[in-house]
Design an enzyme around this catalytic site. Structure first.
Site, PDB file in Angstrom:
ATOM      1  N   GLY A   1       0.808  -1.216   0.000  1.00 44.12           N
ATOM      2  CA  GLY A   1       0.000   0.000   0.000  1.00 44.12           C
ATOM      3  C   GLY A   1       0.845   1.271   0.000  1.00 44.12           C
ATOM      4  N   HIS A   2       0.135   2.406   0.021  1.00 48.58           N
ATOM      5  CA  HIS A   2       0.781   3.719  -0.004  1.00 48.58           C
ATOM      6  C   HIS A   2       1.493   4.005   1.321  1.00 48.58           C
ATOM      7  CE1 HIS A   2      -3.043   4.356   2.012  1.00 48.58           C
ATOM      8  NE2 HIS A   2      -2.520   5.433   2.554  1.00 48.58           N
ATOM      9  N   ASN A   3       2.554   4.813   1.252  1.00 46.42           N
ATOM     10  CA  ASN A   3       3.320   5.259   2.420  1.00 46.42           C
ATOM     11  C   ASN A   3       3.917   4.122   3.249  1.00 46.42           C
ATOM     12  OD1 ASN A   3       2.836   7.941   1.839  1.00 46.42           O
ATOM     13  ND2 ASN A   3       1.006   8.037   3.116  1.00 46.42           N
ATOM     14  N   VAL A   4       4.134   2.964   2.666  1.00 49.60           N
ATOM     15  CA  VAL A   4       4.751   1.849   3.396  1.00 49.60           C
ATOM     16  C   VAL A   4       6.263   2.016   3.353  1.00 49.60           C
ATOM     17  CG1 VAL A   4       5.140  -0.650   3.411  1.00 49.60           C
ATOM     18  CG2 VAL A   4       2.861   0.255   2.961  1.00 49.60           C
TER      19      VAL A   4
ATOM     20  N   SER B   1       0.549   2.930   5.054  1.00 49.01           N
ATOM     21  CA  SER B   1       1.193   3.594   6.185  1.00 49.01           C
ATOM     22  C   SER B   1       1.800   2.639   7.207  1.00 49.01           C
ATOM     23  CB  SER B   1       0.212   4.551   6.874  1.00 49.01           C
ATOM     24  OG  SER B   1      -0.221   5.532   5.958  1.00 49.01           O
TER      25      SER B   1
END
Length: 96
Positions: free
Chosen positions: A4-7, A24
């Site tokens: 996912g995003h911001n990982v 995240s």
């Protein structure tokens, strides 16, 4: 594998196939996530954590833990105690 995003994934970590990491999350250095592991959003996994295949990680995991169960994630020492208890209560239930 789905990330996912911001990982953030630390150096030296291994993520096996069919693993999904929600947004995240922070994965520490030198971690191993087995196949079919699911990580919920906003989870932090400390350095050198090992997660067995098929587990769902919802709480934050302290550095150095080994997680195994396919039940709610728990430290492996708790899983071993649970398995011992199951064997004592019904030896036919859990084969050695």
């Amino acid at each position: 594998m789905q990330i996912g995003h911001n990982v953030i994934i630390g150096a030296g970590s291994i993520i096996c196939g069919q693993t999904g990491i929600a947004g995240s999350c922070r994965i520490g250095q030198y971690c191993v996530l087995g196949g079919k592991v699911g990580v919920s959003d906003y989870v932090e996994i400390g350095d050198r954590v090992r997660v067995a295949g098929g587990d769902n990680v919802t709480p934050t995991i302290k550095p150095g833990e080994t997680i195994s169960s396919m039940l709610p994630p728990m430290p492996i020492r708790h899983w071993r105690r649970l398995l011992t208890t199951l064997r004592r209560q019904n030896p036919a239930l859990v084969k050695k």
